[in-house]
Design a protein around this motif. Structure first.
Motif, mmCIF file in Angstrom:
data_model
loop_
_atom_site.group_PDB
_atom_site.id
_atom_site.type_symbol
_atom_site.label_atom_id
_atom_site.label_comp_id
_atom_site.label_asym_id
_atom_site.label_seq_id
_atom_site.Cartn_x
_atom_site.Cartn_y
_atom_site.Cartn_z
ATOM 1 N N ILE A 70 -9.699 -4.441 3.034
ATOM 2 C CA ILE A 70 -8.998 -3.728 4.100
ATOM 3 C C ILE A 70 -9.048 -2.239 3.761
ATOM 4 C CG2 ILE A 70 -6.765 -3.344 5.215
ATOM 5 C CD1 ILE A 70 -6.087 -6.248 4.633
ATOM 6 N N PRO A 71 -9.585 -1.396 4.639
ATOM 7 C CA PRO A 71 -9.717 0.037 4.300
ATOM 8 C C PRO A 71 -8.361 0.672 4.013
ATOM 9 C CG PRO A 71 -10.948 -0.514 6.302
ATOM 10 C CD PRO A 71 -10.104 -1.700 5.985
ATOM 11 N N SER A 72 -8.331 1.526 3.023
ATOM 12 C CA SER A 72 -7.077 2.216 2.670
ATOM 13 C C SER A 72 -6.588 3.094 3.814
ATOM 14 C CB SER A 72 -7.267 3.046 1.405
ATOM 15 O OG SER A 72 -8.310 4.010 1.580
ATOM 16 N N SER A 73 -7.515 3.559 4.666
ATOM 17 C CA SER A 73 -7.113 4.437 5.771
ATOM 18 C C SER A 73 -6.309 3.701 6.832
ATOM 19 C CB SER A 73 -8.344 5.080 6.422
ATOM 20 O OG SER A 73 -9.093 4.129 7.167
ATOM 21 N N LEU A 74 -6.276 2.369 6.773
ATOM 22 C CA LEU A 74 -5.529 1.595 7.773
ATOM 23 C C LEU A 74 -4.068 2.025 7.835
ATOM 24 C CD1 LEU A 74 -5.992 -1.078 9.630
ATOM 25 C CD2 LEU A 74 -4.638 -2.178 7.850
ATOM 26 N N VAL A 75 -3.513 2.439 6.706
ATOM 27 C CA VAL A 75 -2.087 2.793 6.658
ATOM 28 C C VAL A 75 -1.790 4.075 7.429
ATOM 29 C CG1 VAL A 75 -1.796 1.632 4.442
ATOM 30 C CG2 VAL A 75 -2.271 4.082 4.488
ATOM 31 N N ASN A 76 -2.831 4.746 7.928
ATOM 32 C CA ASN A 76 -2.627 5.951 8.727
ATOM 33 C C ASN A 76 -2.402 5.643 10.212
ATOM 34 O OD1 ASN A 76 -2.978 7.623 6.466
ATOM 35 N ND2 ASN A 76 -5.202 7.620 6.724
ATOM 36 N N LEU A 77 -2.494 4.361 10.577
ATOM 37 C CA LEU A 77 -2.290 3.974 11.981
ATOM 38 C C LEU A 77 -0.792 3.865 12.257
ATOM 39 C CD1 LEU A 77 -5.081 1.239 12.256
ATOM 40 C CD2 LEU A 77 -5.230 3.673 12.809
ATOM 41 N N PRO A 124 -3.201 -2.674 0.635
ATOM 42 C CA PRO A 124 -2.899 -1.319 0.160
ATOM 43 C C PRO A 124 -1.464 -1.236 -0.365
ATOM 44 C CG PRO A 124 -4.035 -1.243 2.282
ATOM 45 C CD PRO A 124 -3.700 -2.678 2.029
ATOM 46 N N TYR A 125 -1.274 -0.564 -1.488
ATOM 47 C CA TYR A 125 0.064 -0.491 -2.101
ATOM 48 C C TYR A 125 1.076 0.169 -1.180
ATOM 49 C CZ TYR A 125 -0.353 4.544 -2.909
ATOM 50 O OH TYR A 125 -0.465 5.903 -2.724
ATOM 51 N N ASN A 126 0.596 1.065 -0.315
ATOM 52 C CA ASN A 126 1.487 1.778 0.607
ATOM 53 C C ASN A 126 1.420 1.194 2.008
ATOM 54 O OD1 ASN A 126 -1.144 2.610 0.939
ATOM 55 N ND2 ASN A 126 -0.681 4.792 1.154
ATOM 56 N N PHE A 127 1.186 -0.104 2.086
ATOM 57 C CA PHE A 127 1.111 -0.812 3.353
ATOM 58 C C PHE A 127 2.363 -0.567 4.200
ATOM 59 C CE2 PHE A 127 0.668 -4.988 5.736
ATOM 60 C CZ PHE A 127 -0.507 -4.627 6.374
ATOM 61 N N GLY A 128 3.482 -0.344 3.544
ATOM 62 C CA GLY A 128 4.754 -0.132 4.222
ATOM 63 C C GLY A 128 4.827 1.130 5.053
ATOM 64 N N LYS A 129 3.807 1.988 4.984
ATOM 65 C CA LYS A 129 3.778 3.174 5.834
ATOM 66 C C LYS A 129 3.688 2.808 7.314
ATOM 67 C CE LYS A 129 1.279 6.754 4.998
ATOM 68 N NZ LYS A 129 0.113 7.631 4.688
ATOM 69 N N LEU A 130 3.235 1.586 7.588
ATOM 70 C CA LEU A 130 3.072 1.152 8.968
ATOM 71 C C LEU A 130 4.414 0.663 9.518
ATOM 72 C CD1 LEU A 130 -0.300 -0.743 8.455
ATOM 73 C CD2 LEU A 130 0.016 1.514 9.478
ATOM 74 N N SER A 185 -0.712 -9.020 -5.350
ATOM 75 C CA SER A 185 0.651 -9.378 -4.964
ATOM 76 C C SER A 185 1.048 -8.671 -3.671
ATOM 77 C CB SER A 185 1.631 -9.007 -6.079
ATOM 78 O OG SER A 185 1.514 -7.629 -6.395
ATOM 79 N N ILE A 186 2.186 -9.071 -3.135
ATOM 80 C CA ILE A 186 2.698 -8.440 -1.917
ATOM 81 C C ILE A 186 3.316 -7.095 -2.291
ATOM 82 C CG2 ILE A 186 4.338 -8.643 -0.021
ATOM 83 C CD1 ILE A 186 4.178 -11.664 -0.339
ATOM 84 N N PRO A 187 2.856 -5.999 -1.692
ATOM 85 C CA PRO A 187 3.435 -4.692 -2.028
ATOM 86 C C PRO A 187 4.918 -4.625 -1.664
ATOM 87 C CG PRO A 187 1.384 -4.447 -0.782
ATOM 88 C CD PRO A 187 1.777 -5.890 -0.700
ATOM 89 N N LYS A 188 5.722 -4.054 -2.548
ATOM 90 C CA LYS A 188 7.148 -3.897 -2.257
ATOM 91 C C LYS A 188 7.386 -3.001 -1.041
ATOM 92 C CE LYS A 188 8.859 -4.598 -6.969
ATOM 93 N NZ LYS A 188 9.636 -4.000 -8.083
ATOM 94 N N SER A 189 6.398 -2.137 -0.768
ATOM 95 C CA SER A 189 6.568 -1.208 0.349
ATOM 96 C C SER A 189 6.676 -1.919 1.691
ATOM 97 C CB SER A 189 5.407 -0.208 0.389
ATOM 98 O OG SER A 189 4.172 -0.862 0.657
#
Length: 365
Positions: free
Chosen positions: A169-176, A194-200, A216-220
């Motif tokens: 999964i591209p890291s840029s996905l979290v910018n959507l 992505p570790y910062n998946f929670g940005k979405l 693992s599932i990111p805490k974010s």
């Protein structure tokens, strides 16, 4: 009299919509898009004739004043009379032409459920900055998700499920940041979330099941305050369930079954009265089942089967308001099965293959 006629004419011109033709370059792009596809049964492309693609072209819509093409909406599963008349679903081969990227005002691109469209997602699709809906589900599309997918700042729905898409999964996905619905299920995606998946933070549904995701599932993820449905089942996840997931106020469906996760089941997941569907089956969870149920617990599905859980079934489970489907089979549970209304409709299969459970509906203690 003349002035009255003049104003009446102006009024009529104002209320009668003019048919604005699409630009010739966009018509050419649509014809190139059509040329890369073959649809042999329904004839949906038969309407793609004439000079004005804004009028009568099946699945194509344009802006009412500029004439620019804004929508391509082609679904192989539809209630449209074309499908009903022939009594069949859609079938289409070919690939997505990069020419579609010349439709710079496109807000909706749906080419879904055609079963045999192959090739890759054109990399240039990330230049369609007005795109709000991208739905390519139900095809045979392979390759990767474009690296710069994060450029699509206006996208709300991204559905690429039921294809053969691979890589990470591209890291840029979290910018959507406006994304509300993400469905990448049933592909061949690998790597970690992505570790910062929670940005979405606008996401309400995340469907990632049926891939080869690891880590693992990111805490974010717990920062997704609108997330109601999280499905990462049938992957290769490891590690613990973040306790923060149980504190999410909107999350009502959590499916983590068929992974390789370990550790204890967080008490916060079972005490969260908003949780309605919780499937943690076929993992390696151990320890006891937390005794944290209450009168407001309302589970349509609670599946903890095929784990390494031990100890007793918590007595508080019998206080639950509702228990639609409960499966605690294939663990190492022992002791007496609690009695109470939530258990009245359950059969022996819900408790089978444990170490030493007894009581109704199993044998008497």
């Amino acid at each position: 009299m003349a002035s009255s006629f003049f104003f009446t004419t102006l009024l009529l011109l104002a209320v009668i919509p003019a048919v604005i033709p699409c630009p010739p370059s966009e018509r050419a792009a649509l014809l190139a898009f059509k040329a890369a596809l073959t649809e042999p049964y329904l004839g949906i492309f038969n309407s793609w004739t004439g000079t004005n693609c804004c009028q009568g072209w099946y699945g194509v819509a344009c802006h009412p004043t500029s004439g620019h093409v804004t929508d391509i909406n082609l679904r192989g599963e539809s209630q449209d009379p074309i499908f009903q008349k022939l009594g069949r679903s859609g079938y289409m081969t070919g690939k997505l032409s990069p020419e579609v990227c010349n439709l710079g005002n496109l807000t909706t691109l749906v080419v879904a459920d055609w079963k045999a469209i192959a090739g890759e997602i054109p990399a240039c699709i990330t230049s369609l900055f007005s795109l709000q809906i991208l739905d390519l589900t139900g095809n045979q599309i392979a390759g990767k998700i474009p690296t710069d997918i994060g450029n699509l700042q206006n996208i709300v729905v991204l559905s690429l499920s039921d294809n053969k898409i691979s890589r990470e999964i591209p890291s840029s996905l979290v910018n959507l940041v406006r994304l509300m619905h993400l469905d990448l299920s049933n592909n061949q995606l690998a790597g970690e979330l992505p570790y910062n998946f929670g940005k979405l933070t606008m996401l309400s549904r995340v469907l990632l099941s049926g891939n080869q995701l690891t880590g693992s599932i990111p805490k974010s993820v717990a920062k997704m305050n609108r997330l109601a449905d999280l499905d990462i089942s049938s992957n290769r996840l490891t590690g613990l369930i973040p306790t923060e997931l149980g504190k999410m106020k909107v999350l009502s469906t959590l499916k983590l079954d068929c992974n390789s996760m370990m550790g204890q089941v967080p008490s916060t997941l079972l005490s969260n009265t908003g949780m309605g569907i919780l499937n943690l089956s076929r993992n390696g969870f151990s320890g006891t089942i937390p005794d944290v149920f209450c009168a407001n617990s309302y589970f349509m599905v609670l599946d903890l089967s095929f784990n390494n859980l031990s100890g007793r079934i918590p007595n508080s489970l019998s206080a639950s308001k509702f228990m639609g489907h409960l499966d605690l089979s294939y663990n190492h549970l022992c002791g007496t099965i609690p009695i109470g209304t939530p258990f009245d409709h359950l059969d022996a299969a819900s408790f089978s293959n444990n170490d030493c459970l007894c009581g109704n509906p199993l044998k008497a203690c």
